[in-house]
Design a protein around this motif. Structure first.
Motif, PDB file in Angstrom:
ATOM      1  N   ALA A   1      -5.991  12.710   2.630  1.00 41.16           N
ATOM      2  CA  ALA A   1      -6.476  11.629   1.514  1.00 41.16           C
ATOM      3  C   ALA A   1      -7.385  12.085   0.991  1.00 41.16           C
ATOM      4  O   ALA A   1      -7.465  12.185  -0.284  1.00 41.16           O
TER       5      ALA A   1
ATOM      6  N   HIS B   1       0.792   3.569  -3.054  1.00 43.01           N
ATOM      7  CA  HIS B   1      -0.401   4.249  -3.710  1.00 43.01           C
ATOM      8  C   HIS B   1      -0.570   5.622  -2.543  1.00 43.01           C
ATOM      9  O   HIS B   1      -0.948   6.545  -2.840  1.00 43.01           O
ATOM     10  N   PHE B   2      -0.665   5.014  -1.210  1.00 42.27           N
ATOM     11  CA  PHE B   2      -1.178   5.972  -0.118  1.00 42.27           C
ATOM     12  C   PHE B   2      -0.343   7.369  -0.152  1.00 42.27           C
ATOM     13  O   PHE B   2      -0.930   8.396  -0.305  1.00 42.27           O
TER      14      PHE B   2
ATOM     15  N   THR C   1       0.800  -1.395   0.083  1.00 42.33           N
ATOM     16  CA  THR C   1       0.161   0.123   0.034  1.00 42.33           C
ATOM     17  C   THR C   1       0.682   1.480  -0.006  1.00 42.33           C
ATOM     18  O   THR C   1       0.519   2.381  -0.382  1.00 42.33           O
TER      19      THR C   1
ATOM     20  N   ASN D   1       0.032   2.802   6.522  1.00 42.10           N
ATOM     21  CA  ASN D   1      -1.002   3.551   5.774  1.00 42.10           C
ATOM     22  C   ASN D   1      -2.549   3.435   6.469  1.00 42.10           C
ATOM     23  O   ASN D   1      -3.170   4.546   6.695  1.00 42.10           O
TER      24      ASN D   1
ATOM     25  N   GLY E   1      -1.016   8.915  -3.774  1.00 42.08           N
ATOM     26  CA  GLY E   1      -2.470   8.818  -4.490  1.00 42.08           C
ATOM     27  C   GLY E   1      -2.007   8.520  -5.991  1.00 42.08           C
ATOM     28  O   GLY E   1      -1.291   8.149  -6.496  1.00 42.08           O
TER      29      GLY E   1
ATOM     30  N   PRO F   1     -11.268   8.383   2.678  1.00 42.94           N
ATOM     31  CA  PRO F   1     -10.712   7.462   3.526  1.00 42.94           C
ATOM     32  C   PRO F   1     -11.508   6.394   4.065  1.00 42.94           C
ATOM     33  O   PRO F   1     -11.182   5.420   4.812  1.00 42.94           O
TER      34      PRO F   1
ATOM     35  N   ASP G   1      -8.976  10.953  -2.545  1.00 42.45           N
ATOM     36  CA  ASP G   1      -9.152   9.431  -1.918  1.00 42.45           C
ATOM     37  C   ASP G   1     -10.401   9.608  -0.939  1.00 42.45           C
ATOM     38  O   ASP G   1     -10.331  10.709  -0.068  1.00 42.45           O
TER      39      ASP G   1
ATOM     40  N   GLU H   1     -13.448   4.398   2.114  1.00 43.48           N
ATOM     41  CA  GLU H   1     -13.218   3.642   0.988  1.00 43.48           C
ATOM     42  C   GLU H   1     -11.741   2.831   1.117  1.00 43.48           C
ATOM     43  O   GLU H   1     -11.621   1.510   0.853  1.00 43.48           O
ATOM     44  N   LEU H   2     -10.764   3.695   1.452  1.00 43.23           N
ATOM     45  CA  LEU H   2      -9.325   3.067   1.262  1.00 43.23           C
ATOM     46  C   LEU H   2      -9.198   2.028   1.806  1.00 43.23           C
ATOM     47  O   LEU H   2      -8.438   1.049   1.478  1.00 43.23           O
TER      48      LEU H   2
ATOM     49  N   ARG I   1     -10.307  -0.964  -0.137  1.00 40.54           N
ATOM     50  CA  ARG I   1      -9.471  -1.308  -1.303  1.00 40.54           C
ATOM     51  C   ARG I   1      -8.268  -1.874  -0.840  1.00 40.54           C
ATOM     52  O   ARG I   1      -7.597  -2.496  -1.770  1.00 40.54           O
ATOM     53  N   TYR I   2      -7.619  -1.353   0.180  1.00 33.58           N
ATOM     54  CA  TYR I   2      -6.290  -1.718   0.529  1.00 33.58           C
ATOM     55  C   TYR I   2      -6.403  -3.239   0.979  1.00 33.58           C
ATOM     56  O   TYR I   2      -5.372  -4.019   0.715  1.00 33.58           O
TER      57      TYR I   2
END
Length: 372
Positions: free
Chosen positions: A208, A146-147, A143, A195, A150, A215, A213, A217-218, A221-222
């Motif tokens: 985020a 990405h974090f 992760t 993250n 983004g 936060p 992004d 939903e992340l 997703r992660y």
């Protein structure tokens, strides 16, 4: 009943304070006084010593102290094909304390496993570990790619759409690394993830949002992202995850209860075991542990590595009992909250305190769960 997946009820996150002679050798390498090969011989000596230290203390899982690294994450991530990292900078805050500004991690091309990253390091570690102990390798969580940046941190030329190409490529690269380690006899890998812990902190959640992004939903997703890696995990390998709120020179970067990420982390992610920081109030209460399903393990990081003051064994037992109100005692273990030196700089703690803290962890765990 035997603890699921892990070598013992007591464990540790992985990094140790670097000995002075190793720091001096690293400086000589940086200034061209010695070669990379000469530095590696010094690292070998230091790793041999830290392995003996861990075994003498009584630990069952043994790391190389992360003695070959400057930063717990950059040294690994920058060796993936398609990834570019910039060295972090130290920022002095108004109160006079230092803080490590997060490094810039960018994906500039297709992510791939360009070479075996930890293989040689693991082979040396394994050669030093005695029978009956388990050598453990720690690597940064996927992760991290990405974090920090983004969508803006990932090349749109390489990845016009992130899902599924980016996530699949990263998972395949991690899978290749895990397979190379497994072929060399590695059975225990820990992924270090800041993250998900940062997503417990409202400041980080707002950051985020500002980069586009959600936060809420992340975390889900992660969880799916990490599960793509888990799906490639070799048979017989234990895969753990440590959630870190920052660990630079005894400071932290984030705070907040695990509640915003708990369901995605514990219930949706197919990880075998979790190392969760619970050494002070910044981590909140134990209620998020209610999401822990059967067959998984949470190692409670109740002993701080940030300061040398030794915790009370009675207080540790009380807190373990509190955690057991939300997750079965048989699915819990004990460890320090983080490593003693997540970066080469180390925490503001004496070398001797490492031994005292680890002995406290081991003795407390043995008294709570027995010496199975």
């Amino acid at each position: 009943m035997t603890i699921p997946h892990l070598p013992a009820r007591y464990d540790h996150v992985g990094s140790f304070l670097r000995p002075q002679y190793l720091l001096e050798a690293r400086e000589k390498k940086a200034t061209g006084q010695i070669t990379a090969e000469q530095l590696r011989l010094v690292e070998d000596q230091a790793i041999t010593e830290i392995v003996k230290f861990q075994e003498d203390v009584g630990l069952k899982s043994i790391t190389d102290g992360e003695f070959r690294r400057t930063y717990f994450h950059i040294d690994f991530l920058e060796q993936l094909g398609g990834v570019k990292t910039d060295i972090p900078v130290t920022v002095r805050k108004p109160d006079g304390t230092e803080e490590l500004a997060p490094p810039v991690i960018r994906v500039i091309d297709k992510v791939r496993h360009a070479k075996d990253i930890q293989l040689a390091d693991f082979q040396y570690l394994k050669s030093q570990v005695s029978a009956g102990r388990t050598p453990k390798v720690s690597i940064p969580s996927p992760t991290m790619l990405h974090f920090r940046g983004g969508r803006a941190g990932i090349s749109k030329e390489a990845y016009p759409e992130l899902d599924p190409a980016f996530y699949d490529d990263v998972a395949r690269a991690y899978g290749d690394e895990l397979r190379s380690l497994a072929a060399a006899g590695c059975t225990y890998v820990q992924m270090d993830d800041t993250n998900l812990a940062y997503l417990c902190d409202e400041k980080m959640r707002e950051a985020a949002r500002l980069r586009g992004d959600d936060p809420n939903e992340l975390p889900h997703r992660y969880a799916q992202f990490v599960n793509k890696v888990v799906a490639q995990k070799p048979a017989g390998m234990t895969l753990a995850m440590h959630l870190c709120r920052g660990n630079f020179k005894s400071t932290h970067a984030a705070a907040g209860n695990y509640e915003p990420v708990a369901e995605a982390l514990l219930k949706e992610m197919d990880i075998d075991a979790y190392f969760l920081e619970y050494d002070d109030d910044r981590s909140g209460d134990f209620r998020p542990l209610r999401f822990l399903p059967k067959g998984k393990m949470v190692v409670l990081g109740l002993v701080t590595t940030k300061f040398g003051t030794l915790e009370s064994k009675d207080d540790l037992k009380r807190r373990i009992a509190e955690a057991a109100q939300y997750a079965p005692l048989d699915q819990l273990g004990l460890s320090p909250q983080c490593g003693f030196s997540s970066t080469v700089h180390g925490n503001n703690i004496a070398v001797e305190a490492q031994r005292a803290k680890l002995r406290l962890v081991i003795e407390t765990a043995q008294e709570v769960w027995g010496d199975a």
